[in-house]
Write a protein that holds these residues in place. Structure first.
Motif, mmCIF file in Angstrom:
data_model
loop_
_atom_site.group_PDB
_atom_site.id
_atom_site.type_symbol
_atom_site.label_atom_id
_atom_site.label_comp_id
_atom_site.label_asym_id
_atom_site.label_seq_id
_atom_site.Cartn_x
_atom_site.Cartn_y
_atom_site.Cartn_z
ATOM 1 N N MET A 1 0.399 -1.470 0.287
ATOM 2 C CA MET A 1 0.008 -0.181 -0.043
ATOM 3 C C MET A 1 0.517 1.546 -0.327
ATOM 4 S SD MET A 1 -2.849 0.961 -0.085
ATOM 5 C CE MET A 1 -3.801 -0.582 0.010
ATOM 6 N N ALA A 2 1.785 0.804 0.762
ATOM 7 C CA ALA A 2 2.814 2.108 1.256
ATOM 8 C C ALA A 2 3.869 2.777 -0.265
ATOM 9 C CB ALA A 2 3.944 1.921 2.190
ATOM 10 N N LYS A 3 3.879 1.520 -0.634
ATOM 11 C CA LYS A 3 4.539 1.577 -1.876
ATOM 12 C C LYS A 3 3.888 1.880 -3.521
ATOM 13 C CE LYS A 3 8.225 -2.344 -1.859
ATOM 14 N NZ LYS A 3 8.540 -3.547 -2.257
ATOM 15 N N LYS A 4 2.315 1.658 -3.268
ATOM 16 C CA LYS A 4 0.991 1.585 -4.921
ATOM 17 C C LYS A 4 1.277 3.476 -4.395
ATOM 18 C CE LYS A 4 -3.067 0.832 -6.789
ATOM 19 N NZ LYS A 4 -4.051 0.685 -5.502
ATOM 20 N N ALA A 5 0.818 4.090 -2.622
ATOM 21 C CA ALA A 5 0.840 5.320 -2.655
ATOM 22 C C ALA A 5 1.909 6.157 -3.027
ATOM 23 C CB ALA A 5 0.710 5.740 -1.215
ATOM 24 N N ALA A 6 3.399 5.724 -2.687
ATOM 25 C CA ALA A 6 4.378 6.732 -3.421
ATOM 26 C C ALA A 6 4.670 6.957 -4.157
ATOM 27 C CB ALA A 6 5.355 6.015 -2.463
ATOM 28 N N LYS A 7 4.283 5.598 -5.520
ATOM 29 C CA LYS A 7 4.438 5.895 -7.084
ATOM 30 C C LYS A 7 3.642 6.344 -7.069
ATOM 31 C CE LYS A 7 3.826 2.314 -10.850
ATOM 32 N NZ LYS A 7 3.922 1.362 -11.429
ATOM 33 N N MET A 8 1.453 6.475 -6.888
ATOM 34 C CA MET A 8 0.505 7.395 -7.094
ATOM 35 C C MET A 8 1.854 9.231 -7.438
ATOM 36 S SD MET A 8 -2.617 5.840 -5.974
ATOM 37 C CE MET A 8 -3.752 7.382 -6.217
ATOM 38 N N VAL A 9 2.187 9.542 -5.770
ATOM 39 C CA VAL A 9 2.553 10.248 -5.484
ATOM 40 C C VAL A 9 3.905 11.156 -6.306
ATOM 41 C CG1 VAL A 9 4.032 12.425 -3.952
ATOM 42 C CG2 VAL A 9 2.091 10.302 -3.266
ATOM 43 N N LEU A 10 4.899 10.177 -6.979
ATOM 44 C CA LEU A 10 5.369 9.962 -7.510
ATOM 45 C C LEU A 10 5.156 10.995 -9.451
ATOM 46 C CD1 LEU A 10 8.790 7.741 -7.139
ATOM 47 C CD2 LEU A 10 8.552 9.994 -6.819
ATOM 48 N N ASN A 11 4.237 9.547 -9.470
ATOM 49 C CA ASN A 11 3.659 10.205 -10.349
ATOM 50 C C ASN A 11 2.982 11.882 -11.291
ATOM 51 O OD1 ASN A 11 4.346 7.604 -11.666
ATOM 52 N ND2 ASN A 11 2.507 6.269 -11.349
ATOM 53 N N GLY A 12 2.077 11.440 -10.092
ATOM 54 C CA GLY A 12 1.451 12.734 -9.734
ATOM 55 C C GLY A 12 2.516 14.216 -9.991
ATOM 56 N N LEU A 13 3.524 14.333 -9.031
ATOM 57 C CA LEU A 13 4.921 15.802 -9.334
ATOM 58 C C LEU A 13 4.864 15.229 -10.408
ATOM 59 C CD1 LEU A 13 6.275 14.893 -5.790
ATOM 60 C CD2 LEU A 13 4.988 16.373 -6.149
ATOM 61 N N PHE A 14 5.860 14.582 -11.175
ATOM 62 C CA PHE A 14 5.491 14.461 -12.856
ATOM 63 C C PHE A 14 4.906 15.144 -13.510
ATOM 64 C CE2 PHE A 14 6.173 11.909 -16.617
ATOM 65 C CZ PHE A 14 7.604 12.905 -16.649
ATOM 66 N N GLY A 15 3.854 14.664 -13.230
ATOM 67 C CA GLY A 15 2.524 15.434 -14.267
ATOM 68 C C GLY A 15 2.588 16.925 -14.127
ATOM 69 N N LEU A 16 2.592 16.957 -12.669
ATOM 70 C CA LEU A 16 2.655 18.214 -12.482
ATOM 71 C C LEU A 16 3.836 19.185 -13.460
ATOM 72 C CD1 LEU A 16 1.457 18.482 -8.843
ATOM 73 C CD2 LEU A 16 0.655 19.457 -11.209
ATOM 74 N N PHE A 17 4.954 18.553 -12.786
ATOM 75 C CA PHE A 17 6.420 18.787 -13.345
ATOM 76 C C PHE A 17 6.276 19.841 -14.872
ATOM 77 C CE2 PHE A 17 10.433 17.967 -16.075
ATOM 78 C CZ PHE A 17 11.183 19.573 -15.404
ATOM 79 N N VAL A 18 5.926 17.847 -16.297
ATOM 80 C CA VAL A 18 5.182 18.228 -17.698
ATOM 81 C C VAL A 18 4.120 19.513 -17.812
ATOM 82 C CG1 VAL A 18 4.522 16.748 -18.801
ATOM 83 C CG2 VAL A 18 5.955 15.800 -17.384
ATOM 84 N N CYS A 19 3.447 19.313 -16.894
ATOM 85 C CA CYS A 19 2.233 20.845 -17.088
ATOM 86 C C CYS A 19 2.313 22.090 -16.797
ATOM 87 C CB CYS A 19 0.678 20.516 -16.324
ATOM 88 S SG CYS A 19 -0.006 18.888 -16.712
ATOM 89 N N PHE A 20 3.676 22.455 -16.071
ATOM 90 C CA PHE A 20 4.010 23.228 -15.937
ATOM 91 C C PHE A 20 5.060 23.776 -16.810
ATOM 92 C CE2 PHE A 20 8.180 25.556 -14.299
ATOM 93 C CZ PHE A 20 7.580 27.339 -13.914
ATOM 94 N N ALA A 21 5.999 22.911 -17.450
ATOM 95 C CA ALA A 21 7.311 22.840 -18.176
ATOM 96 C C ALA A 21 6.342 22.886 -19.590
ATOM 97 C CB ALA A 21 8.225 21.864 -18.816
ATOM 98 N N ILE A 22 5.550 22.455 -19.885
ATOM 99 C CA ILE A 22 4.599 22.630 -21.380
ATOM 100 C C ILE A 22 4.253 24.232 -21.101
ATOM 101 C CG2 ILE A 22 2.817 22.222 -22.802
ATOM 102 C CD1 ILE A 22 3.288 18.941 -22.002
#
Length: 323
Positions: A1-22
């Motif tokens: 569960m903790a790994k899944k939550a961490a993966k979701m957070v990382l994916n969310g941060l990466f998505g925000l970074f990509v959106c900001f960069a674009i």
């Protein structure tokens, strides 16, 4: 569960970074000055070796924009605009000296790292953009490629390939789900009487208007009625299905030579196969029930069925099936 939550957070941060960069790239393309003033920073690509080895060629430089009234100090690296034979260019060089020129205006004397004298450009406060913060080596090559026409063509081709690949995966997943379900009773249920498609609103009106009936799909045969009980379609092998259940005579007279015409349907209601079951055992008395079972070769996408019952001229001796 903790790994899944961490993966979701990382994916969310990466998505925000990509959106900001674009978003930043688009805004810098459309409103460069306004965006730089709001963000406070700008990126530039170094295309010459005048600052090597401190700043290698093809590096991307991050520059902090100067605030109003701010004056840089000698020794800092500046990004500034210069006039080269009537063409405005942007340079990133060391600031060596700040002093008035012969006209009394404060001039900023700049110099490349490998130069043995000051730049010939007359640089004043209005020409300054900002001070150097950091650089990312070789990122300029990627940036140059991304703004080229070749990159646009590549993105279109890759997008088409990904779209086709996603469509293929979707179709494969649907087939695997249907095969894994094995079309057990309750998974592949009856589609009801064979009728023409009607709008959803009319279906609701008909459902509320018709009288309540016993459970099971009723199928009309001439002036008499029959009803299917426990009818189910199940997968026997990847290429074979079994249709079984019971037929009830709900009329007031015996029925002979009943034929069940079965249409096999996919998940979208499209016909993908047919089959027939001749009910054996002589006449079916009123209120009587009789079991049936038949197997046919069938498309893997077969997920449900529709049944029509009719009379055959001669009664059948046993159940027959046509795949």
């Amino acid at each position: 569960m903790a790994k899944k939550a961490a993966k979701m957070v990382l994916n969310g941060l990466f998505g925000l970074f990509v959106c900001f960069a674009i978003g930043y790239a688009v805004c810098m393309r459309v409103w460069p000055e306004e965006t730089a003033a709001f963000v406070g920073y700008r990126f530039y690509t170094v295309v010459t070796g005048s600052m090597e080895p401190t700043i290698p060629t093809t590096s991307v430089v991050l520059t902090r924009c100067l605030k109003e009234g701010e004056t840089p100090q000698p020794g800092q690296i500046l990004t500034f605009k210069a006039d080269r034979l009537g063409e405005e260019i942007v340079l990133t060089h060391y600031l060596r000296e700040v002093k008035p020129d012969e006209t009394g205006r404060v001039r900023f004397y700049t110099q490349g790292e490998n130069a043995d004298r000051y730049d010939d450009y007359a640089t004043y406060r209005e020409d300054l953009i900002g001070t150097y913060v950091l650089h990312i080596p070789y990122l300029g090559k990627i940036q140059a490629f991304l703004i080229s026409s070749n990159a646009l063509s590549m993105f279109v081709i890759v997008g088409l390939i990904l779209a086709v690949y996603k469509l293929m995966l979707k179709n494969m997943d649907l087939t695997e789900q249907l095969q894994a379900a094995q079309l057990r009773p309750g998974v592949a249920g009856p589609a009801g009487p064979e009728t023409e498609p009607v709008p959803r609103a009319k279906k609701r009106e008909r459902r509320h208007a018709r009288p309540k009936r016993k459970k099971g799909p009723a199928v009309q045969e001439a002036s008499r009625s029959v009803r299917l009980h426990g009818a189910a379609l199940e997968r026997v092998t990847p290429g074979t299905v079994r249709f079984s259940g019971e037929v009830e005579n709900t009329g007031d007279a015996p029925l002979e030579a009943l034929l069940l015409e079965v249409r096999l349907l996919d998940g979208h209601g499209r016909q993908v196969g047919t089959g027939e079951v001749l009910l054996a055992g002589g006449a079916l008395e009123p209120a009587g029930r009789r079991a049936f079972s038949a197997e046919w070769k069938a498309d893997p996408l077969a997920a449900s069925y529709a049944v029509k019952v009719r009379r055959e001229p001669q009664p059948a001796a046993e159940c027959a099936a046509v795949g």
